[in-house]
Design a protein around this motif. Structure first.
Motif, short mmCIF file in Angstrom:
data_model
loop_
_atom_site.label_atom_id
_atom_site.label_comp_id
_atom_site.label_asym_id
_atom_site.label_seq_id
_atom_site.Cartn_x
_atom_site.Cartn_y
_atom_site.Cartn_z
N ARG A 17 40.97 79.42 26.32
CA ARG A 17 41.42 79.34 27.72
C ARG A 17 40.25 79.26 28.68
NH1 ARG A 17 45.63 83.22 30.10
NH2 ARG A 17 44.10 84.78 29.47
N ALA A 18 39.19 80.03 28.39
CA ALA A 18 38.01 79.99 29.25
C ALA A 18 37.36 78.61 29.20
CB ALA A 18 37.02 81.07 28.83
N ARG A 19 37.30 78.01 28.04
CA ARG A 19 36.69 76.69 27.92
C ARG A 19 37.51 75.65 28.66
NH1 ARG A 19 35.87 73.08 22.44
NH2 ARG A 19 34.39 71.59 23.33
N ARG A 20 38.84 75.75 28.56
CA ARG A 20 39.69 74.79 29.26
C ARG A 20 39.55 74.92 30.77
NH1 ARG A 20 43.65 75.44 26.12
NH2 ARG A 20 44.60 77.18 27.22
N PHE A 21 39.52 76.16 31.27
CA PHE A 21 39.35 76.38 32.70
C PHE A 21 37.98 75.92 33.17
CE2 PHE A 21 38.09 78.98 36.33
CZ PHE A 21 39.17 78.79 37.19
N ALA A 22 36.94 76.18 32.37
CA ALA A 22 35.59 75.75 32.75
C ALA A 22 35.50 74.23 32.82
CB ALA A 22 34.58 76.30 31.76
N LYS A 23 36.16 73.55 31.89
CA LYS A 23 36.14 72.09 31.91
C LYS A 23 36.75 71.54 33.19
CE LYS A 23 38.10 68.12 29.47
NZ LYS A 23 38.93 67.68 28.30
N VAL A 24 37.95 72.02 33.53
CA VAL A 24 38.64 71.51 34.72
C VAL A 24 37.87 71.84 35.98
CG1 VAL A 24 40.77 71.67 36.06
CG2 VAL A 24 40.87 71.61 33.57
N SER A 25 37.41 73.08 36.09
CA SER A 25 36.73 73.49 37.32
C SER A 25 35.35 72.85 37.45
CB SER A 25 36.59 75.01 37.36
OG SER A 25 35.87 75.48 36.24
N ALA A 26 34.66 72.60 36.32
CA ALA A 26 33.35 71.94 36.39
C ALA A 26 33.50 70.51 36.86
CB ALA A 26 32.67 71.99 35.03
N LEU A 27 34.45 69.78 36.27
CA LEU A 27 34.66 68.40 36.70
C LEU A 27 35.15 68.35 38.16
CD1 LEU A 27 36.37 66.91 33.51
CD2 LEU A 27 33.99 66.70 34.25
N GLY A 28 36.00 69.30 38.54
CA GLY A 28 36.45 69.34 39.94
C GLY A 28 35.33 69.65 40.91
N SER A 29 34.42 70.56 40.54
CA SER A 29 33.30 70.90 41.41
C SER A 29 32.34 69.73 41.56
CB SER A 29 32.56 72.12 40.86
OG SER A 29 33.41 73.24 40.82
N LEU A 30 32.07 69.02 40.46
CA LEU A 30 31.19 67.85 40.55
C LEU A 30 31.82 66.75 41.41
CD1 LEU A 30 29.94 67.65 36.85
CD2 LEU A 30 28.65 68.41 38.86
N ALA A 31 33.12 66.54 41.25
CA ALA A 31 33.80 65.53 42.08
C ALA A 31 33.80 65.94 43.55
CB ALA A 31 35.22 65.33 41.57
N LEU A 32 34.01 67.23 43.80
CA LEU A 32 34.00 67.72 45.18
C LEU A 32 32.61 67.58 45.80
CD1 LEU A 32 35.79 68.99 47.34
CD2 LEU A 32 35.12 71.24 46.47
N GLY A 33 31.58 67.88 45.01
CA GLY A 33 30.21 67.70 45.52
C GLY A 33 29.90 66.26 45.83
N ALA A 34 30.38 65.33 44.98
CA ALA A 34 30.16 63.90 45.25
C ALA A 34 30.88 63.47 46.52
CB ALA A 34 30.64 63.08 44.06
N LEU A 35 32.11 63.94 46.73
CA LEU A 35 32.84 63.59 47.94
C LEU A 35 32.16 64.16 49.19
CD1 LEU A 35 36.54 64.08 46.75
CD2 LEU A 35 35.32 61.92 47.12
N GLY A 36 31.60 65.36 49.07
CA GLY A 36 30.88 65.94 50.22
C GLY A 36 29.66 65.12 50.59
N GLN A 37 28.92 64.64 49.57
CA GLN A 37 27.76 63.80 49.85
C GLN A 37 28.18 62.48 50.50
OE1 GLN A 37 24.56 64.86 49.42
NE2 GLN A 37 25.54 66.81 48.83
N ILE A 38 29.27 61.90 50.03
CA ILE A 38 29.76 60.64 50.61
C ILE A 38 30.16 60.86 52.07
CG2 ILE A 38 31.60 58.94 50.48
CD1 ILE A 38 31.59 59.33 47.44
N ALA A 39 30.89 61.95 52.33
CA ALA A 39 31.34 62.21 53.70
C ALA A 39 30.16 62.40 54.65
CB ALA A 39 32.25 63.43 53.72
N TYR A 40 29.15 63.14 54.22
CA TYR A 40 28.00 63.38 55.09
C TYR A 40 27.25 62.08 55.41
CZ TYR A 40 23.28 64.61 56.45
OH TYR A 40 22.05 64.67 57.13
N HIS A 41 26.99 61.26 54.40
CA HIS A 41 26.24 60.04 54.64
C HIS A 41 27.04 59.03 55.47
CE1 HIS A 41 22.67 60.93 52.25
NE2 HIS A 41 23.48 61.46 51.32
N LEU A 42 28.35 58.99 55.31
CA LEU A 42 29.17 58.09 56.13
C LEU A 42 29.16 58.53 57.59
CD1 LEU A 42 32.28 57.40 53.84
CD2 LEU A 42 30.42 55.83 54.43
N MET A 43 29.28 59.84 57.80
CA MET A 43 29.28 60.32 59.18
C MET A 43 27.90 60.16 59.82
SD MET A 43 31.76 63.66 59.23
CE MET A 43 30.96 64.49 57.85
N THR A 44 26.85 60.34 59.06
CA THR A 44 25.50 60.14 59.59
C THR A 44 25.25 58.67 59.90
OG1 THR A 44 24.71 62.02 58.30
CG2 THR A 44 23.06 60.49 59.12
#
Length: 287
Positions: free
Chosen positions: A218-245
């Motif tokens: 269960r820990a491995r499954r949760f880590a997989k989902v949350s890790a991929l979600g965090s990386l995707a969220l970080g990529a979207l944050g970088q896109i939003a910042y550069h577009l607004m700048t």
């Protein structure tokens, strides 16, 4: 059928032997002890003696090889049980009434030693055939791959991510705060640094837990989902910042501000949940 001569005196064994041989010839086999006692009107002791003499005089091939075993047929047993035992003549005080048929005719004679029963030795169990092919040994482990290239690759990514999250934090209301007012008034912290530290650090930690393969399922499954979600969220944050700048925006839209403001709380919840799963789930190792 041979009929014994009635006499008031005991008949010697030598006189009874011809009658016993005749009875054996009539039957085509050795008579049973009870049959001898019934036909010749003798006791158990003389019947056993006659059986021994008959067996010694003309042993049958199959009985000689089996240690003089005497097999009582069902017909003889039935006849001996059906025929009533007649009273013995006077003078037979030393003889006893017929008893149960012994398994071996020679067991009544204590002087005659029992022949040892041939025992068939069990065949030795052969050991398992050992395969000619030797089992493969442990794989040869070479030198581990050095980790310093990862730090070299992460350094420029860290600079870009850090600047992007700090810039996005400034556009969404994150800024300078005094965390210790009245105690250390000159101590200032820019809250925008909480975004790269929280989101990207959790993404790297969850990725390590997922790929380790030494954690509960269960820990491995949760880590997989949350890790991929965090990386995707970080990529979207970088896109939003550069577009607004790139469009000279000084303030982020309200929905971007709402999402960015919830990131520290989300990182705290995911980190606490992953730690809880790592330490409370059964210690089953996932494949």
């Amino acid at each position: 059928m041979t009929t014994a001569t009635k006499s008031a005196y005991p008949v010697p064994v030598d006189d009874l032997l011809p009658q016993a041989r005749q009875l054996s010839a009539d039957l085509g086999e050795l008579p049973s002890r009870n049959r001898l006692m019934s036909e010749l009107r003798i006791g158990a002791k003389k019947a056993n003696t006659l059986l021994d003499l008959l067996d010694t005089a003309a042993p049958e091939p199959h009985t000689a090889n089996l240690g003089r075993l005497h097999v009582v047929s069902s017909a003889d047993s039935q006849e001996s049980s059906d025929e009533p035992t007649q009273p013995l003549p006077e003078g037979h005080d030393d003889e006893h009434a017929p008893g149960p048929e012994p398994a071996e005719s020679g067991s009544a004679n204590a002087d005659e030693p029992d022949e040892p029963t041939a025992q068939i030795a069990p065949e030795p169990v052969g050991s398992e055939q050992v395969s000619n092919h030797a089992s493969p040994g442990p794989p040869v482990v070479g030198r581990p791959v050095p980790r310093w290239p990862v730090l070299l690759l992460a350094l420029p990514a860290f600079v870009a991510i850090w600047s992007g999250w700090v810039g996005l934090g400034g556009l969404t209301g994150f800024g300078i705060v005094h965390p210790l007012p009245g105690i250390w008034s000159g101590f200032e912290v820019n809250t925008a640094i909480t975004l790269p530290i929280g989101v990207e650090t959790y993404a790297a930690y969850a990725l390590r837990v997922w790929l380790s393969g030494r954690v509960p399922q269960r820990a491995r499954r949760f880590a997989k989902v949350s890790a991929l979600g965090s990386l995707a969220l970080g990529a979207l944050g970088q896109i939003a910042y550069h577009l607004m700048t790139a469009t000279d925006m000084t303030t982020a839209p309200w929905w971007i501000t709402t999402l960015v403001a919830c990131l520290p709380v989300a990182v705290l919840g995911m980190g606490a949940a992953l730690t809880h799963l790592l330490h409370t789930d059964p210690p089953e190792v996932s494949p």
